[in-house]
Design a protein around this motif. Sequence first.
Motif, PDB file in Angstrom:
ATOM      1  N   ALA A  27      28.411  28.141  33.470  1.00 32.42           N
ATOM      2  CA  ALA A  27      29.292  29.129  32.845  1.00 32.42           C
ATOM      3  C   ALA A  27      28.619  29.738  31.618  1.00 32.42           C
ATOM      4  N   ALA A  28      27.978  28.916  30.815  1.00 32.68           N
ATOM      5  CA  ALA A  28      27.281  29.418  29.626  1.00 32.68           C
ATOM      6  C   ALA A  28      26.148  30.359  30.016  1.00 32.68           C
ATOM      7  N   VAL A  29      25.459  30.059  31.099  1.00 32.47           N
ATOM      8  CA  VAL A  29      24.386  30.940  31.577  1.00 32.47           C
ATOM      9  C   VAL A  29      24.947  32.311  31.945  1.00 32.47           C
ATOM     10  N   MET A  30      26.110  32.350  32.570  1.00 35.02           N
ATOM     11  CA  MET A  30      26.726  33.636  32.927  1.00 35.02           C
ATOM     12  C   MET A  30      27.054  34.441  31.674  1.00 35.02           C
ATOM     13  N   LEU A  31      27.520  33.760  30.641  1.00 33.10           N
ATOM     14  CA  LEU A  31      27.831  34.443  29.386  1.00 33.10           C
ATOM     15  C   LEU A  31      26.565  34.957  28.710  1.00 33.10           C
ATOM     16  N   VAL A  32      25.524  34.156  28.714  1.00 35.33           N
ATOM     17  CA  VAL A  32      24.246  34.577  28.134  1.00 35.33           C
ATOM     18  C   VAL A  32      23.665  35.744  28.930  1.00 35.33           C
ATOM     19  N   GLU A  33      23.841  35.714  30.230  1.00 34.92           N
ATOM     20  CA  GLU A  33      23.337  36.800  31.084  1.00 34.92           C
ATOM     21  C   GLU A  33      23.922  38.142  30.657  1.00 34.92           C
ATOM     22  N   VAL A  34      25.202  38.164  30.357  1.00 38.81           N
ATOM     23  CA  VAL A  34      25.844  39.406  29.907  1.00 38.81           C
ATOM     24  C   VAL A  34      25.259  39.854  28.573  1.00 38.81           C
ATOM     25  N   ALA A  35      25.100  38.918  27.662  1.00 39.46           N
ATOM     26  CA  ALA A  35      24.590  39.259  26.331  1.00 39.46           C
ATOM     27  C   ALA A  35      23.143  39.742  26.375  1.00 39.46           C
ATOM     28  N   GLN A  42      22.719  40.972  20.546  1.00 41.55           N
ATOM     29  CA  GLN A  42      23.227  41.296  19.210  1.00 41.55           C
ATOM     30  C   GLN A  42      23.839  40.062  18.539  1.00 41.55           C
ATOM     31  N   ASP A  43      23.872  40.090  17.198  1.00 37.54           N
ATOM     32  CA  ASP A  43      24.516  39.012  16.447  1.00 37.54           C
ATOM     33  C   ASP A  43      25.990  38.893  16.821  1.00 37.54           C
ATOM     34  N   SER A  44      26.651  40.032  17.035  1.00 36.96           N
ATOM     35  CA  SER A  44      28.069  40.011  17.402  1.00 36.96           C
ATOM     36  C   SER A  44      28.261  39.329  18.759  1.00 36.96           C
ATOM     37  N   GLU A  45      27.329  39.524  19.679  1.00 35.32           N
ATOM     38  CA  GLU A  45      27.401  38.870  20.987  1.00 35.32           C
ATOM     39  C   GLU A  45      27.143  37.368  20.847  1.00 35.32           C
ATOM     40  N   ALA A  46      26.206  37.006  19.995  1.00 36.18           N
ATOM     41  CA  ALA A  46      25.910  35.585  19.766  1.00 36.18           C
ATOM     42  C   ALA A  46      27.114  34.883  19.146  1.00 36.18           C
ATOM     43  N   GLN A  47      27.770  35.544  18.201  1.00 37.64           N
ATOM     44  CA  GLN A  47      28.971  34.961  17.574  1.00 37.64           C
ATOM     45  C   GLN A  47      30.097  34.822  18.586  1.00 37.64           C
ATOM     46  N   TRP A 105      33.577  39.676  29.865  1.00 37.24           N
ATOM     47  CA  TRP A 105      33.961  40.985  29.315  1.00 37.24           C
ATOM     48  C   TRP A 105      34.008  40.942  27.785  1.00 37.24           C
ATOM     49  N   GLN A 106      34.479  39.826  27.233  1.00 35.30           N
ATOM     50  CA  GLN A 106      34.505  39.701  25.769  1.00 35.30           C
ATOM     51  C   GLN A 106      33.101  39.827  25.189  1.00 35.30           C
ATOM     52  N   ILE A 107      32.139  39.191  25.819  1.00 29.65           N
ATOM     53  CA  ILE A 107      30.746  39.298  25.362  1.00 29.65           C
ATOM     54  C   ILE A 107      30.280  40.746  25.468  1.00 29.65           C
ATOM     55  N   ALA A 108      30.603  41.391  26.571  1.00 31.75           N
ATOM     56  CA  ALA A 108      30.166  42.770  26.789  1.00 31.75           C
ATOM     57  C   ALA A 108      30.729  43.713  25.731  1.00 31.75           C
ATOM     58  N   TYR A 109      31.965  43.491  25.322  1.00 37.07           N
ATOM     59  CA  TYR A 109      32.601  44.359  24.325  1.00 37.07           C
ATOM     60  C   TYR A 109      32.339  43.916  22.887  1.00 37.07           C
ATOM     61  N   ALA A 110      31.696  42.778  22.686  1.00 40.21           N
ATOM     62  CA  ALA A 110      31.509  42.228  21.339  1.00 40.21           C
ATOM     63  C   ALA A 110      30.724  43.141  20.412  1.00 40.21           C
ATOM     64  N   ASP A 111      29.782  43.903  20.950  1.00 43.36           N
ATOM     65  CA  ASP A 111      28.971  44.783  20.106  1.00 43.36           C
ATOM     66  C   ASP A 111      29.564  46.184  19.976  1.00 43.36           C
ATOM     67  N   GLY A 112      30.762  46.386  20.514  1.00 46.34           N
ATOM     68  CA  GLY A 112      31.442  47.662  20.356  1.00 46.34           C
ATOM     69  C   GLY A 112      31.120  48.699  21.413  1.00 46.34           C
ATOM     70  N   GLU A 113      30.226  48.389  22.326  1.00 39.82           N
ATOM     71  CA  GLU A 113      29.922  49.351  23.391  1.00 39.82           C
ATOM     72  C   GLU A 113      29.637  48.603  24.685  1.00 39.82           C
ATOM     73  N   LEU A 114      30.101  49.195  25.761  1.00 36.89           N
ATOM     74  CA  LEU A 114      29.903  48.595  27.076  1.00 36.89           C
ATOM     75  C   LEU A 114      28.705  49.257  27.735  1.00 36.89           C
ATOM     76  N   ASP A 115      27.687  48.469  27.997  1.00 37.47           N
ATOM     77  CA  ASP A 115      26.478  48.948  28.653  1.00 37.47           C
ATOM     78  C   ASP A 115      26.684  48.900  30.172  1.00 37.47           C
ATOM     79  N   LYS A 116      26.089  49.830  30.891  1.00 34.94           N
ATOM     80  CA  LYS A 116      26.258  49.869  32.353  1.00 34.94           C
ATOM     81  C   LYS A 116      25.700  48.614  33.018  1.00 34.94           C
ATOM     82  N   TYR A 117      24.670  48.025  32.432  1.00 34.94           N
ATOM     83  CA  TYR A 117      24.101  46.800  32.997  1.00 34.94           C
ATOM     84  C   TYR A 117      25.026  45.603  32.783  1.00 34.94           C
TER      85      TYR A 117
END
Length: 147
Positions: A27-35, A42-47, A105-117
Amino acid sequence: MIDFLKKIFEPETEAPIATEQQARLAAAVMLVEVAAIDDHFQDSEAQALLQILTDRFALAADEVTLLQAQAKEAQANASSLHDHTRVINERFSDEQKQDLIANMWQIAYADGELDKYEEYIIRRVSELLYVSHSDFIRAKHWARDRA
């Protein structure tokens, strides 16, 4: 000779069932994959990642830091998502899978913008985890509204 023939015609044994620790790592790998997918961890994604891991698995700070480091290494060395999604499919309920997609999705939105990847990888993982499209969209809207 008979033993050799038995080995050829007997079905292969199934892979052992994953442990809880392996499921947490997957599960953690999936979250890191998004970040990491947009090449800007980004620091916001790491937090957000640390907060999600802490909340999701109720781990102490040092355990979360270790899990994050292991997940980063596993993500960097992974050749595909299939090994990790197989573990998640073995250990997680449908609700836990939906929660994981919402966390992605939370990780994806953490930096304020959703990247297509980021959107692509969440969609792909959602498919591999057999999360319905409606649950995929519901999780996306939930995370976007919280961002």
